[in-house]
Design a protein around this motif. Structure first.
Motif, PDB file in Angstrom:
ATOM      1  N   THR A 109      -4.480   6.969  -3.613  1.00  0.00           N
ATOM      2  CA  THR A 109      -4.903   7.358  -2.268  1.00  0.00           C
ATOM      3  C   THR A 109      -4.690   6.176  -1.324  1.00  0.00           C
ATOM      4  O   THR A 109      -4.663   5.017  -1.755  1.00  0.00           O
ATOM      5  CB  THR A 109      -6.382   7.764  -2.234  1.00  0.00           C
ATOM      6  OG1 THR A 109      -7.185   6.616  -2.539  1.00  0.00           O
ATOM      7  CG2 THR A 109      -6.671   8.894  -3.212  1.00  0.00           C
ATOM      8  N   ARG A 110      -4.568   6.468  -0.026  1.00  0.00           N
ATOM      9  CA  ARG A 110      -4.331   5.406   0.950  1.00  0.00           C
ATOM     10  C   ARG A 110      -5.452   4.360   0.947  1.00  0.00           C
ATOM     11  O   ARG A 110      -5.155   3.157   0.896  1.00  0.00           O
ATOM     12  CB  ARG A 110      -4.160   6.022   2.342  1.00  0.00           C
ATOM     13  CG  ARG A 110      -4.035   5.021   3.479  1.00  0.00           C
ATOM     14  CD  ARG A 110      -2.757   4.220   3.424  1.00  0.00           C
ATOM     15  NE  ARG A 110      -1.590   5.057   3.505  1.00  0.00           N
ATOM     16  CZ  ARG A 110      -0.337   4.589   3.455  1.00  0.00           C
ATOM     17  NH1 ARG A 110      -0.114   3.294   3.316  1.00  0.00           N
ATOM     18  NH2 ARG A 110       0.692   5.405   3.516  1.00  0.00           N
ATOM     19  N   PRO A 111      -6.740   4.731   0.993  1.00  0.00           N
ATOM     20  CA  PRO A 111      -7.783   3.690   0.990  1.00  0.00           C
ATOM     21  C   PRO A 111      -7.748   2.816  -0.261  1.00  0.00           C
ATOM     22  O   PRO A 111      -7.919   1.596  -0.181  1.00  0.00           O
ATOM     23  CB  PRO A 111      -9.088   4.496   1.080  1.00  0.00           C
ATOM     24  CG  PRO A 111      -8.698   5.789   1.708  1.00  0.00           C
ATOM     25  CD  PRO A 111      -7.321   6.071   1.191  1.00  0.00           C
TER      26      PRO A 111
ATOM     27  N   GLU B 252      -6.854  -1.272  -0.198  1.00  0.00           N
ATOM     28  CA  GLU B 252      -7.776  -2.282  -0.709  1.00  0.00           C
ATOM     29  C   GLU B 252      -7.140  -3.096  -1.825  1.00  0.00           C
ATOM     30  O   GLU B 252      -7.288  -4.324  -1.882  1.00  0.00           O
ATOM     31  CB  GLU B 252      -9.066  -1.627  -1.213  1.00  0.00           C
ATOM     32  CG  GLU B 252     -10.100  -2.648  -1.686  1.00  0.00           C
ATOM     33  CD  GLU B 252     -11.443  -2.025  -2.039  1.00  0.00           C
ATOM     34  OE1 GLU B 252     -12.275  -2.740  -2.613  1.00  0.00           O
ATOM     35  OE2 GLU B 252     -11.650  -0.826  -1.741  1.00  0.00           O
ATOM     36  N   LEU B 253      -6.435  -2.437  -2.725  1.00  0.00           N
ATOM     37  CA  LEU B 253      -5.739  -3.148  -3.793  1.00  0.00           C
ATOM     38  C   LEU B 253      -4.733  -4.143  -3.221  1.00  0.00           C
ATOM     39  O   LEU B 253      -4.646  -5.302  -3.668  1.00  0.00           O
ATOM     40  CB  LEU B 253      -5.009  -2.149  -4.700  1.00  0.00           C
ATOM     41  CG  LEU B 253      -5.870  -1.306  -5.646  1.00  0.00           C
ATOM     42  CD1 LEU B 253      -5.035  -0.178  -6.245  1.00  0.00           C
ATOM     43  CD2 LEU B 253      -6.469  -2.171  -6.749  1.00  0.00           C
ATOM     44  N   ALA B 254      -3.965  -3.726  -2.216  1.00  0.00           N
ATOM     45  CA  ALA B 254      -2.934  -4.584  -1.629  1.00  0.00           C
ATOM     46  C   ALA B 254      -3.549  -5.782  -0.910  1.00  0.00           C
ATOM     47  O   ALA B 254      -3.119  -6.931  -1.107  1.00  0.00           O
ATOM     48  CB  ALA B 254      -2.066  -3.770  -0.672  1.00  0.00           C
ATOM     49  N   ALA B 255      -4.555  -5.534  -0.074  1.00  0.00           N
ATOM     50  CA  ALA B 255      -5.157  -6.615   0.716  1.00  0.00           C
ATOM     51  C   ALA B 255      -5.846  -7.643  -0.182  1.00  0.00           C
ATOM     52  O   ALA B 255      -5.690  -8.857   0.005  1.00  0.00           O
ATOM     53  CB  ALA B 255      -6.147  -6.037   1.725  1.00  0.00           C
ATOM     54  N   GLN B 256      -6.596  -7.172  -1.164  1.00  0.00           N
ATOM     55  CA  GLN B 256      -7.286  -8.105  -2.052  1.00  0.00           C
ATOM     56  C   GLN B 256      -6.303  -8.878  -2.924  1.00  0.00           C
ATOM     57  O   GLN B 256      -6.515 -10.048  -3.233  1.00  0.00           O
ATOM     58  CB  GLN B 256      -8.298  -7.365  -2.931  1.00  0.00           C
ATOM     59  CG  GLN B 256      -9.079  -8.266  -3.879  1.00  0.00           C
ATOM     60  CD  GLN B 256      -9.907  -9.328  -3.160  1.00  0.00           C
ATOM     61  OE1 GLN B 256     -10.455  -9.068  -2.094  1.00  0.00           O
ATOM     62  NE2 GLN B 256      -9.984 -10.523  -3.732  1.00  0.00           N
ATOM     63  N   THR B 257      -5.205  -8.249  -3.289  1.00  0.00           N
ATOM     64  CA  THR B 257      -4.184  -8.937  -4.083  1.00  0.00           C
ATOM     65  C   THR B 257      -3.573 -10.088  -3.290  1.00  0.00           C
ATOM     66  O   THR B 257      -3.390 -11.194  -3.813  1.00  0.00           O
ATOM     67  CB  THR B 257      -3.089  -7.942  -4.511  1.00  0.00           C
ATOM     68  OG1 THR B 257      -3.675  -6.948  -5.355  1.00  0.00           O
ATOM     69  CG2 THR B 257      -1.965  -8.643  -5.267  1.00  0.00           C
TER      70      THR B 257
ATOM     71  N   ALA C 144       0.831  -1.207   0.000  1.00  0.00           N
ATOM     72  CA  ALA C 144       0.000   0.000   0.000  1.00  0.00           C
ATOM     73  C   ALA C 144       0.866   1.258   0.000  1.00  0.00           C
ATOM     74  O   ALA C 144       0.568   2.227  -0.718  1.00  0.00           O
ATOM     75  CB  ALA C 144      -0.935  -0.010   1.207  1.00  0.00           C
ATOM     76  N   ASP C 145       1.936   1.247   0.770  1.00  0.00           N
ATOM     77  CA  ASP C 145       2.841   2.397   0.771  1.00  0.00           C
ATOM     78  C   ASP C 145       3.432   2.630  -0.618  1.00  0.00           C
ATOM     79  O   ASP C 145       3.584   3.780  -1.061  1.00  0.00           O
ATOM     80  CB  ASP C 145       3.990   2.173   1.776  1.00  0.00           C
ATOM     81  CG  ASP C 145       3.544   2.351   3.218  1.00  0.00           C
ATOM     82  OD1 ASP C 145       2.446   2.895   3.440  1.00  0.00           O
ATOM     83  OD2 ASP C 145       4.308   1.949   4.117  1.00  0.00           O
ATOM     84  N   GLY C 146       3.759   1.532  -1.302  1.00  0.00           N
ATOM     85  CA  GLY C 146       4.261   1.668  -2.657  1.00  0.00           C
ATOM     86  C   GLY C 146       3.239   2.310  -3.575  1.00  0.00           C
ATOM     87  O   GLY C 146       3.577   3.162  -4.411  1.00  0.00           O
ATOM     88  N   GLY C 147       1.979   1.899  -3.411  1.00  0.00           N
ATOM     89  CA  GLY C 147       0.923   2.502  -4.213  1.00  0.00           C
ATOM     90  C   GLY C 147       0.730   3.971  -3.923  1.00  0.00           C
ATOM     91  O   GLY C 147       0.543   4.787  -4.847  1.00  0.00           O
ATOM     92  N   VAL C 148       0.791   4.331  -2.638  1.00  0.00           N
ATOM     93  CA  VAL C 148       0.657   5.740  -2.256  1.00  0.00           C
ATOM     94  C   VAL C 148       1.804   6.554  -2.851  1.00  0.00           C
ATOM     95  O   VAL C 148       1.605   7.676  -3.345  1.00  0.00           O
ATOM     96  CB  VAL C 148       0.618   5.871  -0.716  1.00  0.00           C
ATOM     97  CG1 VAL C 148       0.703   7.340  -0.293  1.00  0.00           C
ATOM     98  CG2 VAL C 148      -0.672   5.260  -0.172  1.00  0.00           C
ATOM     99  N   ARG C 149       2.999   5.987  -2.818  1.00  0.00           N
ATOM    100  CA  ARG C 149       4.150   6.700  -3.383  1.00  0.00           C
ATOM    101  C   ARG C 149       3.968   6.958  -4.879  1.00  0.00           C
ATOM    102  O   ARG C 149       4.481   7.950  -5.419  1.00  0.00           O
ATOM    103  CB  ARG C 149       5.432   5.904  -3.132  1.00  0.00           C
ATOM    104  CG  ARG C 149       6.684   6.662  -3.555  1.00  0.00           C
ATOM    105  CD  ARG C 149       7.942   5.910  -3.207  1.00  0.00           C
ATOM    106  NE  ARG C 149       9.130   6.699  -3.538  1.00  0.00           N
ATOM    107  CZ  ARG C 149      10.367   6.267  -3.425  1.00  0.00           C
ATOM    108  NH1 ARG C 149      10.600   5.044  -2.959  1.00  0.00           N
ATOM    109  NH2 ARG C 149      11.379   7.043  -3.738  1.00  0.00           N
ATOM    110  N   GLN C 150       3.228   6.076  -5.534  1.00  0.00           N
ATOM    111  CA  GLN C 150       3.002   6.240  -6.969  1.00  0.00           C
ATOM    112  C   GLN C 150       1.727   7.030  -7.281  1.00  0.00           C
ATOM    113  O   GLN C 150       1.309   7.102  -8.440  1.00  0.00           O
ATOM    114  CB  GLN C 150       2.946   4.869  -7.640  1.00  0.00           C
ATOM    115  CG  GLN C 150       4.221   4.068  -7.509  1.00  0.00           C
ATOM    116  CD  GLN C 150       5.455   4.824  -7.965  1.00  0.00           C
ATOM    117  OE1 GLN C 150       5.451   5.438  -9.032  1.00  0.00           O
ATOM    118  NE2 GLN C 150       6.512   4.813  -7.144  1.00  0.00           N
TER     119      GLN C 150
END
Length: 266
Positions: free
Chosen positions: A193-195, A199-204, A184-190
């Motif tokens: 949004t945090r939510p 969700e993307l990370a947990a479901q993956t 999730a932090d990687g996604g936020v860096r790119q």
């Protein structure tokens, strides 16, 4: 399942099992008994699940055919000292770090199953390993397995392997939470949004785990199916290999296993 199931201790894991038994219709709620030193906790469980709240340890042991020990390790002496369990009953312990031999010092020569569950049992996705002493009959072991199947998957192993189970599936959810947080932090860096990233990370992670269990394929094979030549995935995997992700996880399981062995000796 015949007979009454009694819970000595009614914390989060105890409640998870109670919920699984009731929702899975393994036993009717009126055949579930519970005792906890916190009277308000017992009242809460009684109102929520319709179980029987008993007044003490002795009453629980007298009325229950299967006794589940769900107290904290630091309270084991207080909970078990002087407790007389008949040989016709089955004791199931989810007390962390207390071996079958250790339990025998309190309970004597009675059928005991030692269990290492994990916290995803709270949402019905637990992974539980069981080890039984020589007094447990095959049909009693099946009953113990049925209880924990109500909150996830179950396997039976030799007791000497339970410390490794603790290091892997017992402590493993914490490793996965860290992985989800990092993704999730990687996604936020790119720019996500945090939510959305969470969700993307947990479901993956959830989907990948289900793929392993549903297909029966080796994780390496599934990994290769996602990894195309000169693509995005191999670029990410190269970084993970370079940074030693695989070795770090192996060492984490080793460290947790060694700590579990140390706690068992203590």
């Amino acid at each position: 399942m015949e007979g009454n199931i009694g819970f000595l201790g009614a914390g989060a894991m105890g409640e998870a099992l109670i919920r699984g038994l009731v929702q899975g219709r393994v036993v009717p709620p009126e055949r579930i008994l519970a005792y906890d030193i916190r009277r308000e906790r017992l009242q809460e469980l009684q109102q929520t699940y319709g179980l029987q709240a008993v007044t003490g340890r002795e009453e629980l042991v007298r009325k229950a055919d299967i006794i589940i020990l769900a107290v904290k390790p630091q309270n084991v002496k207080e909970a078990l000292a002087g407790l007389e369990v008949g040989k016709g009953k089955l004791v199931i312990s989810i007390i962390a770090g207390i071996t079958l031999a250790g339990l025998a010092t309190y309970l004597g020569e009675v059928p005991v199953v030692r269990v290492v569950p994990n916290t995803p049992a709270l949402v019905g996705e637990g992974m539980t390993a069981l080890a039984a002493n020589k007094f447990v009959r095959p049909e009693a072991l099946e009953e113990a397995m049925a209880i924990f199947r109500s909150v996830g998957r179950v396997m039976v192993l030799p007791e000497e392997q339970l410390n490794a189970v603790t290091g892997l599936s017992g402590s493993g959810p914490a490793y996965i939470y860290m992985l989800i947080e990092a993704l999730a932090d990687g996604g936020v860096r790119q720019g996500l949004t945090r939510p959305v990233a969470l969700e993307l990370a947990a479901q993956t992670v959830l989907g990948a785990a289900r793929m392993v269990l549903a297909t029966g394929e080796h994780p390496g094979v599934l990994k290769d199916k996602v990894t195309s030549p000169a693509g995005t995935t191999i670029a990410g995997l190269a970084v993970l290999e370079d940074r030693g992700m695989r070795g770090a996880i192996i060492r984490a399981v080793e460290a947790a296993t060694l700590r579990a062995e140390s706690l068992s000796k203590e």
